[in-house]
Design an enzyme around this catalytic site. Sequence first.
Site, PDB file in Angstrom:
ATOM      1  CB  ALA A 147      -0.943  -0.006   1.197  1.00 51.52           C
TER       2      ALA A 147
ATOM      3  CE1 TYR B 297       5.367  -8.161 -11.872  1.00 52.45           C
ATOM      4  CE2 TYR B 297       5.323  -7.340 -14.127  1.00 52.45           C
ATOM      5  CZ  TYR B 297       4.859  -7.292 -12.824  1.00 52.45           C
ATOM      6  OH  TYR B 297       3.903  -6.360 -12.478  1.00 52.45           O
TER       7      TYR B 297
ATOM      8  CB  ALA C 153       5.656 -14.105 -10.404  1.00 54.36           C
TER       9      ALA C 153
HETATM   10  N1  LIG Z   1       3.641   0.145 -11.858  1.00 53.89           N
HETATM   11  C1  LIG Z   1       3.232  -0.475 -12.945  1.00 53.89           C
HETATM   12  O1  LIG Z   1       3.387   0.027 -14.083  1.00 53.89           O
HETATM   13  C2  LIG Z   1       2.529  -1.798 -12.842  1.00 53.89           C
HETATM   14  C3  LIG Z   1       2.085  -2.397 -14.007  1.00 53.89           C
HETATM   15  C4  LIG Z   1       1.432  -3.606 -13.936  1.00 53.89           C
HETATM   16  C5  LIG Z   1       1.232  -4.198 -12.698  1.00 53.89           C
HETATM   17  N2  LIG Z   1       1.665  -3.607 -11.567  1.00 53.89           N
HETATM   18  C6  LIG Z   1       1.420  -4.292 -10.273  1.00 53.89           C
HETATM   19  O2  LIG Z   1       0.693  -3.432  -9.406  1.00 53.89           O
HETATM   20  C7  LIG Z   1       1.084  -3.656  -8.050  1.00 53.89           C
HETATM   21  C8  LIG Z   1       1.510  -2.350  -7.365  1.00 53.89           C
HETATM   22  O3  LIG Z   1       2.356  -1.598  -8.212  1.00 53.89           O
HETATM   23  P1  LIG Z   1       2.920  -0.141  -7.824  1.00 53.89           P
HETATM   24  O4  LIG Z   1       3.385   0.483  -9.083  1.00 53.89           O
HETATM   25  O5  LIG Z   1       1.985   0.589  -6.919  1.00 53.89           O
HETATM   26  O6  LIG Z   1       4.222  -0.592  -7.021  1.00 53.89           O
HETATM   27  P2  LIG Z   1       4.916   0.064  -5.759  1.00 53.89           P
HETATM   28  O7  LIG Z   1       6.307  -0.530  -5.716  1.00 53.89           O
HETATM   29  O8  LIG Z   1       4.753   1.555  -5.753  1.00 53.89           O
HETATM   30  O9  LIG Z   1       4.043  -0.534  -4.560  1.00 53.89           O
HETATM   31  C9  LIG Z   1       4.107  -1.892  -4.193  1.00 53.89           C
HETATM   32  C10 LIG Z   1       4.011  -1.963  -2.686  1.00 53.89           C
HETATM   33  O10 LIG Z   1       4.020  -3.356  -2.282  1.00 53.89           O
HETATM   34  C11 LIG Z   1       4.875  -3.475  -1.165  1.00 53.89           C
HETATM   35  N3  LIG Z   1       5.362  -4.871  -1.061  1.00 53.89           N
HETATM   36  C12 LIG Z   1       6.303  -5.484  -1.820  1.00 53.89           C
HETATM   37  N4  LIG Z   1       6.468  -6.750  -1.395  1.00 53.89           N
HETATM   38  C13 LIG Z   1       5.620  -6.921  -0.354  1.00 53.89           C
HETATM   39  C14 LIG Z   1       5.352  -8.001   0.526  1.00 53.89           C
HETATM   40  N5  LIG Z   1       5.982  -9.161   0.414  1.00 53.89           N
HETATM   41  N6  LIG Z   1       4.403  -7.837   1.495  1.00 53.89           N
HETATM   42  C15 LIG Z   1       3.753  -6.660   1.625  1.00 53.89           C
HETATM   43  N7  LIG Z   1       3.980  -5.606   0.834  1.00 53.89           N
HETATM   44  C16 LIG Z   1       4.901  -5.725  -0.137  1.00 53.89           C
HETATM   45  C17 LIG Z   1       5.988  -2.463  -1.400  1.00 53.89           C
HETATM   46  O11 LIG Z   1       6.646  -2.101  -0.205  1.00 53.89           O
HETATM   47  C18 LIG Z   1       5.218  -1.293  -2.017  1.00 53.89           C
HETATM   48  O12 LIG Z   1       4.748  -0.355  -1.059  1.00 53.89           O
HETATM   49  C19 LIG Z   1       2.178  -4.726  -8.089  1.00 53.89           C
HETATM   50  O13 LIG Z   1       1.581  -5.990  -7.888  1.00 53.89           O
HETATM   51  C20 LIG Z   1       2.692  -4.623  -9.519  1.00 53.89           C
HETATM   52  O14 LIG Z   1       3.266  -5.839  -9.957  1.00 53.89           O
HETATM   53  C21 LIG Z   1       2.321  -2.413 -11.605  1.00 53.89           C
END
Ligand SMILES: NC(=O)c1ccc[n+]([C@@H]2O[C@H](COP(=O)([O-])OP(=O)(O)OC[C@H]3O[C@@H](n4cnc5c(N)ncnc54)[C@H](O)[C@@H]3O)[C@@H](O)[C@H]2O)c1
Length: 307
Positions: free
Chosen positions: A13, A155, A158
Amino acid sequence: MRLQNKVAVVFGAGPNIGGTIAHFLAREGASVLVTDIVAEAARETAEFIQGKNLRAAWAACNAREEADVEAAIRTAVETFGRVDVIVNMAGRVHWAHTLDMRLDDWQDAVGSFATAGLLTTQYAARQMIRQGQGGSIIHLLSTAAHFGEADGAAYCAAKAALLNFARSAAMDLAHHQIRVNTVTPCSMEHQLWTLMKDEVFDPNWKVPDRTGFYSRQEYLDQLPLRRFPRASDLAWATVFLASDESSCITGIDIPVDAGLRHKYPTWTPGRHHPLSIQDYVRKTFITRYGEPNEPLTERFGQPRNTE
Ligand SMILES: NC(=O)c1ccc[n+]([C@@H]2O[C@H](COP(=O)([O-])OP(=O)(O)OC[C@H]3O[C@@H](n4cnc5c(N)ncnc54)[C@H](O)[C@@H]3O)[C@@H](O)[C@H]2O)c1
């Protein structure tokens, strides 16, 4: 107030996707426990939501650790009385060519996203079954769950594991009226000011020498709606899946990807309606928790010329 009287737990979050989802769930009336592996990120998000006079609490939680997930669900019940909704996006990304993939990076990526998917679903569903009123479980995927990507084997594997896990869990839990669905973003708008900032603004930036590199301009050209998804776009899809409006929907995936997944790439290869990344950037606002904060150019100056 589409989520009035519901309690939600968000796993992962920060101020981008997870925090925006937590904010929108709270805005629709839910009480939200915000969790993250980084305690500070969870606390900041909860404080932002509380600052709006909405209900939130926070807890540090590594969503791939069983004891942490169990404790987070217990905290939600102790704080707000029940759990109706969970949203999970926890995991770590590792980019590497298949031939160079390190086993520990592979295990970290696959283990984190898929294991967090299992644990958050298990502990939430057990609580929902005790309550006897069903529930909604939502996992965040990526376009990588549906396609192969150069340097993205860990990725892609996963997220694909999480996709089919979610479909299977939907079948296992349907007779408890617990719904399991997924939301799929493609590359997000906030990457323009996070991971891809240098490419967009640094005049000395050079195209990296690696297989499968694509520029922001090339990516934008492939999006039929000609815009990147925003965290708020994902949050709206999540609010729908969390609410009773979707009570007859389980096992589905909602693509929030500007039409990317459903276009026929050879017939619709992009560049039909070119929009320069510079013009895009000039109209883009940095958002935090889904709220426009400041124009991107005010923070970073004019975008780099790519002519
Ligand atoms: N940013 C993009 O362009 C994008 C695109 C497609 C999918 N996503 C997916 O969306 C989701 C969030 O992306 P975002 O851009 O907000 O990323 P972000 O890195 O800003 O946020 C991800 C959050 O998850 C937390 N986290 C990581 N591992 C964790 C764990 N084991 N337990 C609890 N918290 C954990 C991190 O500390 C971070 O606050 C992810 O699943 C990512 O794969 C992102």
